[in-house]
Scaffold this active site. Structure first.
Site, PDB file in Angstrom:
ATOM      1  N   THR A 194       0.830  -1.209   0.000  1.00 55.13           N
ATOM      2  CA  THR A 194       0.000   0.000   0.000  1.00 55.13           C
ATOM      3  C   THR A 194       0.867   1.264   0.000  1.00 55.13           C
ATOM      4  O   THR A 194       0.441   2.295  -0.495  1.00 55.13           O
ATOM      5  CB  THR A 194      -0.984   0.004   1.187  1.00 55.13           C
ATOM      6  OG1 THR A 194      -0.265   0.120   2.420  1.00 55.13           O
ATOM      7  CG2 THR A 194      -1.810  -1.275   1.206  1.00 55.13           C
ATOM      8  N   LEU A 240      -2.796   4.502  -0.284  1.00 53.41           N
ATOM      9  CA  LEU A 240      -4.232   4.224  -0.381  1.00 53.41           C
ATOM     10  C   LEU A 240      -4.420   2.730  -0.084  1.00 53.41           C
ATOM     11  O   LEU A 240      -4.488   1.901  -0.987  1.00 53.41           O
ATOM     12  CB  LEU A 240      -4.724   4.601  -1.785  1.00 53.41           C
ATOM     13  CG  LEU A 240      -6.218   4.756  -1.971  1.00 53.41           C
ATOM     14  CD1 LEU A 240      -6.846   5.688  -0.940  1.00 53.41           C
ATOM     15  CD2 LEU A 240      -6.531   5.269  -3.368  1.00 53.41           C
ATOM     16  N   HIS A 241      -4.521   2.425   1.225  1.00 54.27           N
ATOM     17  CA  HIS A 241      -4.417   1.033   1.666  1.00 54.27           C
ATOM     18  C   HIS A 241      -5.534   0.106   1.147  1.00 54.27           C
ATOM     19  O   HIS A 241      -5.297  -0.831   0.400  1.00 54.27           O
ATOM     20  CB  HIS A 241      -4.453   0.973   3.197  1.00 54.27           C
ATOM     21  CG  HIS A 241      -3.452   1.828   3.895  1.00 54.27           C
ATOM     22  ND1 HIS A 241      -2.123   1.498   3.973  1.00 54.27           N
ATOM     23  CD2 HIS A 241      -3.579   2.997   4.563  1.00 54.27           C
ATOM     24  CE1 HIS A 241      -1.472   2.420   4.671  1.00 54.27           C
ATOM     25  NE2 HIS A 241      -2.331   3.342   5.035  1.00 54.27           N
ATOM     26  N   ASP A 242      -6.742   0.336   1.647  1.00 53.38           N
ATOM     27  CA  ASP A 242      -7.787  -0.687   1.516  1.00 53.38           C
ATOM     28  C   ASP A 242      -8.250  -0.977   0.082  1.00 53.38           C
ATOM     29  O   ASP A 242      -8.608  -2.133  -0.217  1.00 53.38           O
ATOM     30  CB  ASP A 242      -8.990  -0.317   2.399  1.00 53.38           C
ATOM     31  CG  ASP A 242      -8.640  -0.363   3.883  1.00 53.38           C
ATOM     32  OD1 ASP A 242      -7.667  -1.059   4.242  1.00 53.38           O
ATOM     33  OD2 ASP A 242      -9.336   0.282   4.681  1.00 53.38           O
ATOM     34  N   CYS A 244      -6.564  -1.596  -2.316  1.00 53.14           N
ATOM     35  CA  CYS A 244      -5.698  -2.642  -2.882  1.00 53.14           C
ATOM     36  C   CYS A 244      -6.376  -4.012  -2.800  1.00 53.14           C
ATOM     37  O   CYS A 244      -6.170  -4.867  -3.674  1.00 53.14           O
ATOM     38  CB  CYS A 244      -4.350  -2.681  -2.152  1.00 53.14           C
ATOM     39  SG  CYS A 244      -3.309  -1.250  -2.532  1.00 53.14           S
TER      40      CYS A 244
END
Ligand code: BDR
Ligand code: CA
Length: 311
Positions: A194, A240-242, A244
């Site tokens: 991320t 932009l973690h989630d 992914c």
């Protein structure tokens, strides 16, 4: 046929973008959103999930409230990143769509029992409390899970909430231990990935240039949480973690990783919640996860922008 998923979430601006990406994608059938305490307390994550559905004009989407605290610890939240509401940034209307009466954990159990074996994928974007509670209460559902694709943990990036732990795992390490040991096919999108998917200015501009309510909200959200990460890391944008997780379901070829053993630290005060990932395969502990290490960031943002423009 669309792939059936349950998104377990603690929105969170990046959770919000992940949910919008899923709702915009015909390859996925979102059976429901299950909310958990994490970035902010449960009442706010359950509220935010409905704000997001309404933004996407999906008022029929069932939203369930789940566990309001980790299995055996006091809740740690992240208002310092996500703001007081968890979804700070744009001003969006209060939700009017209902929250379901069923508890999220019951929904997860019932859905996995009702649907065909191997036909439902779990997508956890927050602490793993709801998923672990479901597995503990109904171990028969574990074999029925198609795949768990989650955001959490780190190896090369080590930690973001402590020097050695990523937030989602740190908040409920006992839950993470249960999920990582469960034996269901597991794909992990850690910070290592991320932190390569950064919301640089041209990417944020592309969201805004959509000229839609969704495009403006996503640009405002990313603009809000960027301030924290840019200052912390000195980077050109925030991870932009989630999203992914959802991008992995849609286009797995954007990602690469290794089948390795990952264990969760639950005993040490110093390294609580660490994902001890045997990336270099120096033990003979059996692999229990596909641990992703790399992403084609331009491809990821191209997918995101193309899909969000549909909403
Ligand atoms: C994770 O923690 C939360 O703050 C984000 O929503 C993401 O799920 C990143 O460590
Ligand atoms: Ca999250």
């Amino acid at each position: 046929m669309a792939r059936k998923i349950i998104i377990d979430t603690d929105p969170g601006q990046d959770d919000a973008v992940a949910i919008l990406l899923a709702l915009a994608s015909p390859e996925l059938e979102v059976l429901g959103l299950t909310c958990v305490a994490g970035n902010v307390p449960l009442d706010l994550t359950a509220r935010n999930a409905r704000i997001i559905c309404e933004l996407a004009d999906r008022r029929q989407m069932p939203v369930y409230a789940g566990c309001d605290a980790p299995l055996s610890r006091k809740l740690v939240t992240a208002e310092h990143v996500h703001g007081k509401t968890g979804l700070d940034g744009p001003t969006l209307p209060d939700p009017t769509m209902p929250l379901q009466d069923t508890h999220a954990v019951d929904f997860i159990i019932d859905t996995l029992r009702i649907q065909d074996t191997g036909s439902v994928t779990l997508c956890p974007l927050g602490p793993l409390t709801n998923i672990a509670a479901a597995f503990e209460r109904a171990p028969d559902i574990i074999d029925r899970v198609q795949q768990i694709v989650l955001m959490g943990g780190a190896y090369f990036e080590v930690g973001n909430i402590t020097p050695t732990a990523e937030f989602n795992i740190y908040v409920d390490p006992e839950a993470a231990k249960i999920v990582f040991a469960a034996g269901a096919p597991l794909v992990v999108l850690p910070l290592d990935v991320t932190h390569k998917a950064l919301t640089t200015q041209p990417r944020v501009d592309a969201f805004r240039a959509m000229g839609t309510d969704v495009g403006r909200a996503v640009a405002d959200w990313t603009g809000f949480f960027e301030r924290f990460d840019k200052e912390k890391y000195g980077s050109a944008g925030a991870p932009l973690h989630d999203p992914c997780v959802i991008a992995y379901l849609l286009q797995p070829d954007l990602f690469s990783g290794r089948d390795i053993n990952v264990e969760i630290e639950t005993a040490s005060d110093l390294t609580l919640g660490m994902t001890v990932a045997d990336w270099w395969r120096v033990t003979d502990r059996p692999a229990n996860a596909l641990f992703i290490g790399d992403v084609d960031a331009d491809g990821f943002f191209a997918l995101l922008i193309e899909r969000l423009a549909r909403l």
